[in-house]
Design a protein around this motif. Structure first.
Motif, PDB file in Angstrom:
ATOM      1  N   ALA A   1      -6.400  14.557 -23.661  1.00  0.00           N
ATOM      2  CA  ALA A   1      -5.059  14.012 -23.866  1.00  0.00           C
ATOM      3  C   ALA A   1      -4.858  12.777 -23.009  1.00  0.00           C
ATOM      4  N   SER A   2      -4.076  11.841 -23.527  1.00  0.00           N
ATOM      5  CA  SER A   2      -3.788  10.616 -22.787  1.00  0.00           C
ATOM      6  C   SER A   2      -2.460  10.048 -23.256  1.00  0.00           C
ATOM      7  N   GLY A   3      -1.989   9.028 -22.543  1.00  0.00           N
ATOM      8  CA  GLY A   3      -0.782   8.329 -22.951  1.00  0.00           C
ATOM      9  C   GLY A   3       0.450   8.615 -22.129  1.00  0.00           C
TER      10      GLY A   3
ATOM     11  N   LEU B   1       1.695   9.731 -27.030  1.00  0.00           N
ATOM     12  CA  LEU B   1       0.594  10.534 -26.517  1.00  0.00           C
ATOM     13  C   LEU B   1      -0.495  10.638 -27.570  1.00  0.00           C
ATOM     14  N   SER B   2      -1.715  10.737 -27.091  1.00  0.00           N
ATOM     15  CA  SER B   2      -2.868  10.939 -27.970  1.00  0.00           C
ATOM     16  C   SER B   2      -3.663  12.127 -27.474  1.00  0.00           C
TER      17      SER B   2
ATOM     18  N   ALA C   1       7.613  16.427 -18.197  1.00  0.00           N
ATOM     19  CA  ALA C   1       6.728  17.597 -18.184  1.00  0.00           C
ATOM     20  C   ALA C   1       5.288  17.131 -18.334  1.00  0.00           C
ATOM     21  N   VAL C   2       4.377  18.051 -18.089  1.00  0.00           N
ATOM     22  CA  VAL C   2       2.989  17.848 -18.498  1.00  0.00           C
ATOM     23  C   VAL C   2       2.876  18.336 -19.937  1.00  0.00           C
ATOM     24  N   TYR C   3       2.392  17.474 -20.806  1.00  0.00           N
ATOM     25  CA  TYR C   3       2.251  17.804 -22.215  1.00  0.00           C
ATOM     26  C   TYR C   3       0.796  18.199 -22.494  1.00  0.00           C
ATOM     27  N   TYR C   4       0.647  19.341 -23.148  1.00  0.00           N
ATOM     28  CA  TYR C   4      -0.674  19.866 -23.466  1.00  0.00           C
ATOM     29  C   TYR C   4      -0.869  19.873 -24.982  1.00  0.00           C
TER      30      TYR C   4
ATOM     31  N   THR D   1      -1.217  15.783 -20.046  1.00  0.00           N
ATOM     32  CA  THR D   1      -0.886  14.426 -19.625  1.00  0.00           C
ATOM     33  C   THR D   1       0.579  14.415 -19.195  1.00  0.00           C
ATOM     34  N   LEU D   2       0.842  13.804 -18.039  1.00  0.00           N
ATOM     35  CA  LEU D   2       2.172  13.873 -17.428  1.00  0.00           C
ATOM     36  C   LEU D   2       3.097  12.798 -17.982  1.00  0.00           C
ATOM     37  N   VAL D   3       4.246  13.240 -18.416  1.00  0.00           N
ATOM     38  CA  VAL D   3       5.316  12.350 -18.851  1.00  0.00           C
ATOM     39  C   VAL D   3       6.479  12.489 -17.879  1.00  0.00           C
ATOM     40  N   THR D   4       6.892  11.374 -17.303  1.00  0.00           N
ATOM     41  CA  THR D   4       8.013  11.378 -16.374  1.00  0.00           C
ATOM     42  C   THR D   4       9.080  10.425 -16.893  1.00  0.00           C
TER      43      THR D   4
END
Length: 119
Positions: A4-6, A18-19, A90-93, A113-116
């Protein structure tokens, strides 16, 4: 393996994409989805898409703001997140699974991947 990234830092009202790329085996006929932790839960469902891309599902909290798409040629799922709110932090999984219905029980998960989202 799922990569995961983005993720990143964005102001409220902003957007991120996110990817999640699947490798190591062919997941082209698998549904793919996104989850995030929530109070009292290990994972909260965010969005999912069928292997064909013809069926999508969203949680009430993100419907109308998030869009999930899938590129089977690249074994990649995308999550376009618009109108982000601080509570989306959150951290997206990502996950892959034969069906959307049992996605939460998947044995295939990405590293997150962390989204803030700042207010």
């Amino acid at each position: 393996q799922l990569q995961a990234s983005g993720g990143g830092l964005v102001q409220a009202g902003g957007s991120l994409r996110l990817s999640c790329a699947a490798s190591g085996r062919t997941f082209s006929r698998y549904a793919m989805g996104w989850f995030r932790p929530a109070p009292g839960k290990e994972r909260e469902f965010v969005a999912a898409i069928s292997w064909s891309g013809g069926v999508t599902s969203y949680s009430d909290s993100v419907a109308g703001r998030y869009t999930i798409t899938k590129d089977n040629a690249r074994n990649t799922v995308y999550l376009q997140m618009n109108s982000l709110k601080p509570e989306d932090t959150a951290v997206y999984y990502c996950a892959v699974n034969p069906t959307i219905a049992t996605m939460a029980e998947s044995q295939y998960w990405g590293q997150g991947t962390l989204v803030t989202v700042s207010s």
